[in-house]
Write a protein that holds these residues in place. Structure first.
Motif, PDB file in Angstrom:
ATOM      1  N   VAL A  90      51.871  85.767  26.101  1.00 53.61           N
ATOM      2  CA  VAL A  90      50.789  86.207  26.972  1.00 53.61           C
ATOM      3  C   VAL A  90      50.078  84.989  27.542  1.00 53.61           C
ATOM      4  CG1 VAL A  90      50.453  88.364  25.737  1.00 53.61           C
ATOM      5  CG2 VAL A  90      49.138  86.344  25.055  1.00 53.61           C
ATOM      6  N   SER A  91      49.267  85.202  28.548  1.00 48.99           N
ATOM      7  CA  SER A  91      48.521  84.101  29.157  1.00 48.99           C
ATOM      8  C   SER A  91      47.505  83.527  28.171  1.00 48.99           C
ATOM      9  CB  SER A  91      47.789  84.586  30.409  1.00 48.99           C
ATOM     10  OG  SER A  91      46.745  85.483  30.057  1.00 48.99           O
ATOM     11  N   ALA A  92      47.121  82.279  28.402  1.00 46.14           N
ATOM     12  CA  ALA A  92      46.101  81.648  27.561  1.00 46.14           C
ATOM     13  C   ALA A  92      44.788  82.408  27.642  1.00 46.14           C
ATOM     14  CB  ALA A  92      45.898  80.196  27.997  1.00 46.14           C
ATOM     15  N   GLN A  93      44.500  82.957  28.826  1.00 41.10           N
ATOM     16  CA  GLN A  93      43.248  83.674  29.004  1.00 41.10           C
ATOM     17  C   GLN A  93      43.192  84.928  28.126  1.00 41.10           C
ATOM     18  OE1 GLN A  93      45.108  82.371  31.373  1.00 41.10           O
ATOM     19  NE2 GLN A  93      43.804  81.232  32.796  1.00 41.10           N
ATOM     20  N   LEU A  94      44.279  85.699  28.103  1.00 42.58           N
ATOM     21  CA  LEU A  94      44.290  86.906  27.279  1.00 42.58           C
ATOM     22  C   LEU A  94      44.344  86.549  25.800  1.00 42.58           C
ATOM     23  CD1 LEU A  94      44.234  89.950  27.137  1.00 42.58           C
ATOM     24  CD2 LEU A  94      46.724  89.961  27.319  1.00 42.58           C
ATOM     25  N   LYS A  95      45.088  85.520  25.450  1.00 44.06           N
ATOM     26  CA  LYS A  95      45.162  85.117  24.039  1.00 44.06           C
ATOM     27  C   LYS A  95      43.794  84.694  23.533  1.00 44.06           C
ATOM     28  CE  LYS A  95      47.620  84.384  20.300  1.00 44.06           C
ATOM     29  NZ  LYS A  95      46.603  83.928  19.344  1.00 44.06           N
ATOM     30  N   ALA A  96      43.016  84.009  24.366  1.00 41.40           N
ATOM     31  CA  ALA A  96      41.669  83.618  23.960  1.00 41.40           C
ATOM     32  C   ALA A  96      40.824  84.853  23.652  1.00 41.40           C
ATOM     33  CB  ALA A  96      41.007  82.781  25.048  1.00 41.40           C
ATOM     34  N   LEU A  97      40.944  85.880  24.492  1.00 41.49           N
ATOM     35  CA  LEU A  97      40.195  87.118  24.253  1.00 41.49           C
ATOM     36  C   LEU A  97      40.622  87.764  22.942  1.00 41.49           C
ATOM     37  CD1 LEU A  97      38.266  89.407  25.419  1.00 41.49           C
ATOM     38  CD2 LEU A  97      40.399  90.526  26.073  1.00 41.49           C
ATOM     39  N   LEU A  98      41.923  87.900  22.728  1.00 44.01           N
ATOM     40  CA  LEU A  98      42.408  88.540  21.508  1.00 44.01           C
ATOM     41  C   LEU A  98      41.965  87.768  20.270  1.00 44.01           C
ATOM     42  CD1 LEU A  98      46.018  89.471  22.692  1.00 44.01           C
ATOM     43  CD2 LEU A  98      44.097  91.040  22.356  1.00 44.01           C
ATOM     44  N   ASP A  99      42.043  86.442  20.324  1.00 43.15           N
ATOM     45  CA  ASP A  99      41.622  85.638  19.179  1.00 43.15           C
ATOM     46  C   ASP A  99      40.145  85.829  18.883  1.00 43.15           C
ATOM     47  OD1 ASP A  99      44.169  84.643  18.969  1.00 43.15           O
ATOM     48  OD2 ASP A  99      43.719  82.676  19.826  1.00 43.15           O
ATOM     49  N   ARG A 100      39.332  85.896  19.927  1.00 47.21           N
ATOM     50  CA  ARG A 100      37.891  86.058  19.746  1.00 47.21           C
ATOM     51  C   ARG A 100      37.535  87.458  19.233  1.00 47.21           C
ATOM     52  NH1 ARG A 100      34.910  83.157  23.501  1.00 47.21           N
ATOM     53  NH2 ARG A 100      33.029  84.215  22.740  1.00 47.21           N
ATOM     54  N   CYS A 101      38.459  88.396  19.379  1.00 49.21           N
ATOM     55  CA  CYS A 101      38.217  89.772  18.918  1.00 49.21           C
ATOM     56  C   CYS A 101      38.740  90.020  17.510  1.00 49.21           C
ATOM     57  CB  CYS A 101      38.871  90.768  19.886  1.00 49.21           C
ATOM     58  SG  CYS A 101      38.052  90.905  21.490  1.00 49.21           S
ATOM     59  N   PHE A 102      39.083  88.962  16.769  1.00 45.47           N
ATOM     60  CA  PHE A 102      39.804  89.221  15.521  1.00 45.47           C
ATOM     61  C   PHE A 102      38.971  89.981  14.500  1.00 45.47           C
ATOM     62  CE2 PHE A 102      37.767  85.253  14.258  1.00 45.47           C
ATOM     63  CZ  PHE A 102      37.608  85.355  12.894  1.00 45.47           C
ATOM     64  N   SER A 103      37.640  89.874  14.566  1.00 44.49           N
ATOM     65  CA  SER A 103      36.826  90.667  13.653  1.00 44.49           C
ATOM     66  C   SER A 103      36.895  92.154  13.998  1.00 44.49           C
ATOM     67  CB  SER A 103      35.364  90.200  13.693  1.00 44.49           C
ATOM     68  OG  SER A 103      34.604  90.842  12.694  1.00 44.49           O
ATOM     69  N   MET A 104      37.115  92.479  15.283  1.00 48.24           N
ATOM     70  CA  MET A 104      37.303  93.876  15.678  1.00 48.24           C
ATOM     71  C   MET A 104      38.587  94.434  15.078  1.00 48.24           C
ATOM     72  SD  MET A 104      36.063  93.785  19.676  1.00 48.24           S
ATOM     73  CE  MET A 104      36.148  95.573  19.889  1.00 48.24           C
ATOM     74  N   PHE A 105      39.609  93.574  14.948  1.00 44.16           N
ATOM     75  CA  PHE A 105      40.846  93.994  14.299  1.00 44.16           C
ATOM     76  C   PHE A 105      40.579  94.264  12.814  1.00 44.16           C
ATOM     77  CE2 PHE A 105      42.510  92.112  18.113  1.00 44.16           C
ATOM     78  CZ  PHE A 105      43.704  92.760  18.356  1.00 44.16           C
ATOM     79  N   HIS A 106      39.897  93.328  12.155  1.00 44.63           N
ATOM     80  CA  HIS A 106      39.583  93.510  10.728  1.00 44.63           C
ATOM     81  C   HIS A 106      38.786  94.793  10.502  1.00 44.63           C
ATOM     82  CE1 HIS A 106      39.908  88.948   9.548  1.00 44.63           C
ATOM     83  NE2 HIS A 106      41.058  89.478   9.917  1.00 44.63           N
ATOM     84  N   CYS A 107      37.835  95.070  11.395  1.00 48.72           N
ATOM     85  CA  CYS A 107      36.951  96.223  11.225  1.00 48.72           C
ATOM     86  C   CYS A 107      37.536  97.509  11.780  1.00 48.72           C
ATOM     87  CB  CYS A 107      35.604  95.947  11.897  1.00 48.72           C
ATOM     88  SG  CYS A 107      34.625  94.672  11.065  1.00 48.72           S
ATOM     89  N   GLN A 108      38.710  97.424  12.413  1.00 46.21           N
ATOM     90  CA  GLN A 108      39.321  98.605  13.032  1.00 46.21           C
ATOM     91  C   GLN A 108      38.325  99.289  13.975  1.00 46.21           C
ATOM     92  OE1 GLN A 108      42.990  99.890  12.074  1.00 46.21           O
ATOM     93  NE2 GLN A 108      42.528  97.734  12.442  1.00 46.21           N
TER      94      GLN A 108
END
Length: 229
Positions: A90-108
């Motif tokens: 994926v693009s660096a821009q989208l990867k940055a967003l996904l990485d910054r959302c990792f607590s949303m993944f943990h919290c479902q």
């Protein structure tokens, strides 16, 4: 019905990914959905610095466009991730967003919502990116409605563009219909339960280090389990 579409392409709405997302949005709107599009092309979502403040306190220390995007995602019924194929990823821009959302993944955080993805690619090797985005939609808690790939740059070819755009519209329609009918997907239940329980275990095992995430689980998902309706 509220849908958030996120364009990870640096070329914006005029690029290949933008054109496909525009058609998808049209299809969703035909079914009555309200769609909010976020463009990441300006690089206004910066990379994660791994400070863990989101896990400890529930907010990110970097103040940029992430906060309104996350708010819209939490308030939405569905999400769409769109990205071009950049070196089989994926693009660096989208990867940055996904990485910054990792607590949303943990919290479902998006558990029970619906998602779809769009990939554009100049060549034929795109399967890894399509699978990756669908996996992220699932692991953040969403039902995976579907995905599509526009390859070979054909979205810019007048001969092939109408067919590709119609495929995107239908994906948008399907996403909106899934939201409207509260669709479930029995073939996804086991994987979603497995992910849900892994995240529960992870957060509980780190409850001293990640107090916000642990409290979120206690308030939202304590004793919960995903089951087909």
């Amino acid at each position: 019905m509220k849908i958030v579409a996120i364009n990870g392409s640096p070329t914006g709405i005029q690029g290949a990914t933008g054109k496909v997302l525009a058609a998808l949005i049209e299809g969703a709107q035909e079914e009555g959905a309200e769609v909010k599009l976020f463009e990441l092309g300006a690089g206004t979502v910066k990379p994660c610095i791994s400070c863990h403040t989101c896990q400890k306190e529930g907010h990110c220390v970097i103040e940029d466009d992430l906060q309104p995007i996350q708010k819209a995602m939490r308030e939405s019924d569905g999400i769409v991730f769109g990205s071009p194929n950049y070196i089989d990823d994926v693009s660096a821009q989208l990867k940055a967003l996904l990485d910054r959302c990792f607590s949303m993944f943990h919290c479902q955080t998006l558990n029970g919502k619906y998602g779809a993805s769009v990939v554009t690619s100049g060549g034929p090797n795109y399967q890894r990116i399509e699978q990756y985005l669908l996996e992220k939609i699932g692991t953040i808690g969403c039902w995976k409605v579907g995905s599509m790939v526009a390859a070979g740059g054909l979205i810019h070819d007048p001969e092939f563009a109408p067919e590709i755009e119609e495929e995107a519209r239908e994906l948008g329609r399907n996403l909106a219909r899934a939201i409207a009918t509260r669709a479930t997907y029995p073939d996804q239940v086991d994987a979603r339960n497995d992910c849900f329980e892994v995240m529960r275990w992870l957060v509980e095992s780190q409850k001293e280090e990640w107090p916000f995430e642990y409290q979120y689980w206690q308030e939202h998902w304590k004793d919960s389990v995903i089951k087909p309706e």
